[in-house]
Design an enzyme around this catalytic site. Structure first.
Site, short mmCIF file in Angstrom:
data_model
loop_
_atom_site.label_atom_id
_atom_site.label_comp_id
_atom_site.label_asym_id
_atom_site.label_seq_id
_atom_site.Cartn_x
_atom_site.Cartn_y
_atom_site.Cartn_z
N ILE A 96 14.70 0.18 34.99
CA ILE A 96 14.82 -0.77 36.11
C ILE A 96 16.13 -1.55 35.99
CG2 ILE A 96 13.84 -2.92 37.09
CD1 ILE A 96 11.03 -1.70 36.33
N THR A 144 6.65 -4.96 4.17
CA THR A 144 7.06 -6.06 5.06
C THR A 144 7.00 -7.39 4.32
OG1 THR A 144 6.23 -4.85 6.96
CG2 THR A 144 6.55 -7.21 7.26
N ARG A 148 18.95 -8.24 41.54
CA ARG A 148 19.91 -7.14 41.66
C ARG A 148 19.84 -6.52 43.05
NH1 ARG A 148 24.49 -4.61 40.04
NH2 ARG A 148 24.24 -2.33 40.09
N SER A 154 0.42 6.45 15.48
CA SER A 154 -0.47 6.84 16.58
C SER A 154 -1.35 8.02 16.16
CB SER A 154 0.36 7.23 17.81
OG SER A 154 0.92 6.07 18.38
N LEU A 167 0.84 -1.20 0.00
CA LEU A 167 0.00 0.00 0.00
C LEU A 167 0.87 1.25 0.00
CD1 LEU A 167 -2.88 1.33 0.44
CD2 LEU A 167 -2.46 1.15 2.89
N THR A 168 1.78 1.34 0.97
CA THR A 168 2.60 2.54 1.17
C THR A 168 3.50 2.83 -0.02
OG1 THR A 168 2.59 2.14 3.54
CG2 THR A 168 4.36 3.53 2.71
N GLY A 199 2.22 7.76 2.52
CA GLY A 199 2.35 6.94 3.73
C GLY A 199 1.05 7.01 4.52
N SER A 200 0.97 7.96 5.45
CA SER A 200 -0.28 8.15 6.21
C SER A 200 -1.43 8.51 5.29
CB SER A 200 -0.09 9.25 7.27
OG SER A 200 0.75 8.77 8.29
N GLU A 220 1.24 -0.02 10.29
CA GLU A 220 -0.21 -0.25 10.24
C GLU A 220 -0.97 0.98 10.78
OE1 GLU A 220 -1.85 -4.09 10.72
OE2 GLU A 220 -0.02 -5.11 10.09
N1 COS Z 1 -13.64 0.32 6.92
C1 COS Z 1 -14.35 0.42 5.77
N2 COS Z 1 -14.32 1.51 4.97
C2 COS Z 1 -13.55 2.54 5.36
C3 COS Z 1 -12.80 2.50 6.56
C4 COS Z 1 -12.88 1.34 7.35
N3 COS Z 1 -12.20 1.23 8.48
N4 COS Z 1 -12.13 3.66 6.67
C5 COS Z 1 -12.45 4.40 5.62
N5 COS Z 1 -13.29 3.72 4.81
C6 COS Z 1 -13.90 4.16 3.56
C7 COS Z 1 -14.68 5.43 3.81
O1 COS Z 1 -16.01 5.13 4.20
C8 COS Z 1 -14.63 6.10 2.47
O2 COS Z 1 -15.54 5.50 1.58
P1 COS Z 1 -16.80 6.31 0.99
O3 COS Z 1 -16.17 7.50 0.33
O4 COS Z 1 -17.42 5.34 0.07
O5 COS Z 1 -17.60 6.67 2.18
C9 COS Z 1 -13.25 5.74 1.95
O6 COS Z 1 -12.86 4.55 2.65
C10 COS Z 1 -12.25 6.84 2.19
O7 COS Z 1 -12.23 7.08 3.57
P2 COS Z 1 -11.67 8.47 4.18
O8 COS Z 1 -12.36 9.60 3.51
O9 COS Z 1 -11.74 8.36 5.66
O10 COS Z 1 -10.15 8.42 3.65
P3 COS Z 1 -8.94 9.39 3.89
O11 COS Z 1 -8.24 9.54 2.62
O12 COS Z 1 -9.36 10.57 4.68
O13 COS Z 1 -7.96 8.47 4.78
C11 COS Z 1 -7.02 7.49 6.75
C12 COS Z 1 -8.29 7.93 5.98
C13 COS Z 1 -6.09 8.63 7.07
C14 COS Z 1 -7.58 6.89 8.04
C15 COS Z 1 -6.30 6.38 5.93
O14 COS Z 1 -5.66 6.94 4.81
C16 COS Z 1 -5.29 5.62 6.75
O15 COS Z 1 -5.63 4.69 7.48
N6 COS Z 1 -3.99 5.97 6.62
C17 COS Z 1 -2.95 5.22 7.24
C18 COS Z 1 -2.52 4.13 6.33
C19 COS Z 1 -1.76 3.08 7.06
O16 COS Z 1 -2.18 2.57 8.09
N7 COS Z 1 -0.64 2.73 6.51
C20 COS Z 1 0.15 1.69 7.04
C21 COS Z 1 0.64 0.91 5.89
S1 COS Z 1 0.25 -0.74 5.93
S2 COS Z 1 1.61 -1.50 7.14
#
Ligand code: COS
Length: 381
Positions: free
Chosen positions: A336, A157, A267, A365, A124-125, A130-131, A362
């Protein structure tokens, strides 16, 4: 499906024994060599550890979420690198297929993922996404019976070991999350370049690398789920993955509390074991309290998920709290141990570095905070 309580107890006891007798003694070697011995991976396969979360119909153990997190508590009690070897097959590398795969895709991939014959990886990333995962730029363009993939994925990974990647790529010009589709891409296809292993702060033995797609032709039926539903699949997979990671954090914290307690009892300073000093006791008590709180959060969230409830908020709360908690517990464990906590001989400093990743991968925070707040506000409106 859920196991009988005897079968679950037996599984947990077997995993606990495997961790303490086989994995713990190898922690230092794995950190030094950056390699988990093949014999250990074979034993993990024999124990069914690659297929904890994969349905029985496809060769896995078919654990429910509560059972899975309880196994993850046990797996957490050693270097996280060991869990990482089988982590993607149980989580982000297989669950997209379980949730959104066609019957043919499930039959093709899941038995091999469950047995550990094939390693699954989640791409994905990207360097610039990233975020903000929805801004990814990898493209998949339909050309006859194939999609042609171009783009680069980062920090993936198990990429060096992977046999199949779940790749998220843009299939339309719709901006943001809506234009993203998911694909199952076999690692052997032409046009896939795996970068060299990243040199990391910790978790040596667990590998990450860049994955580049250069005019990689992927069969049309490699599309996972409906077109342009890939982002939602990724989020659902991450909801689940975040809960599993939270459980691993609990396991590591409990291990570090045990190690700290043992050290503090041995200790001696000022003529008595340091465990008799209240300032040491306070650190132990704080760590135990926080680890217990995280354990309860993880179990409660898992049970809710098993009842069919959406636990996006609770999984984010668990990941946020448990990953921050284990950072504090590791910090106290070093404190500790004093000077012994800062040198390599005791392994505490290694765990201190290893656990830093939990607050980042994943979803950082800060992303968990955003998910929690966004869901709260959405529910209130
Ligand atoms: N389950 C199901 N659908 C989800 C969902 C979830 N947990 N979270 C979001 N969605 C859906 C939303 O409902 C939306 O769909 P609709 O437009 O049809 O309603 C769509 O996905 C987009 O969601 P959102 O608008 O919340 O997306 P954003 O671009 O604002 O991103 C975050 C949301 C920031 C939470 C997301 O990009 C994220 O989790 N980023 C971190 C990524 C990550 O964890 N990376 C680690 C890499 S993998 S090790």
């Amino acid at each position: 499906m859920s196991l009988s309580s005897e079968a679950l107890d037996q599984l947990l006891a077997t995993v606990a024994r495997f961790v303490s007798e086989r994995l713990v003694p190898l922690e230092e070697q794995v950190a030094e060599t950056d390699h988990v011995p093949d014999a250990v991976i074979e034993e993990m396969r024999q124990l069914g550890l690659f297929g904890l979360s994969i349905p029985e119909a496809y060769g896995g153990l078919g654990l429910n979420m509560e059972e899975e997190v309880r196994v993850a508590f046990e797996l957490g009690r050693t270097s996280p690198a060991f869990r990482s070897v089988l982590g993607t097959n149980n989580g982000i590398g297989s669950q997209g297929i379980v949730m959104a795969g066609s019957e043919a895709q499930k039959r093709h991939y899941l038995p091999k993922l469950a047995s550990g014959e094939l390693i699954g990886s989640f791409a994905l990333t990207e360097p610039e996404a990233g975020s903000d995962a929805g801004s990814l730029t990898t493209r998949a363009v339909l050309d006859g019976e194939h999609f042609v993939l171009n783009g680069t994925k980062r920090f993936i990974t198990n990429a060096p070991e992977a046999g199949v990647f779940t790749v998220f790529a843009r299939t339309s010009d719709t901006p943001g999350a809506a234009g993203v589709s998911a694909f199952l891409v076999d690692a052997g296809l032409a046009g896939i370049v795996i970068g060299k292993n990243d040199v990391k702060m910790g978790q040596r033995g667990a590998h990450t690398a860049d994955v580049s797609f250069e005019d990689c032709r992927v069969p049309r039926d490699a599309l996972l789920g409906a077109p342009e539903t890939g982002f939602r699949t990724a989020m659902k997979v991450l909801d689940r993955g975040r809960l599993h990671i939270s459980a691993v954090c609990v396991g590591v914290a409990e291990r570090l509390i045990g190690d700290s307690l043992r050290y503090a009892m041995e200790r001696k300073q000022f003529g008595k074991p340091i465990v008799d000093f209240q300032l040491i006791q306070a650190m132990l008590a704080d760590s135990q309290t926080e680890a217990y709180a995280a354990r309860c959060m993880v179990l409660e969230t898992a049970r809710k998920r098993d009842r069919g409830e959406v636990v996006s908020t609770e999984a984010a709360c668990s990941k946020y709290f448990a990953s921050e908690m284990v950072g504090r517990v590791a910090d106290r464990a070093v404190q500790i141990h004093g000077g012994a906590g800062y040198i390599a001989d005791y392994g505490v400093e290694r765990f201190y570095r290893d656990v830093r990743l939990f607050r980042i991968y994943e979803g950082t925070s800060q992303i968990q905070q955003l998910v929690i707040a966004k869901n709260l506000i959405r529910a209130a409106r």
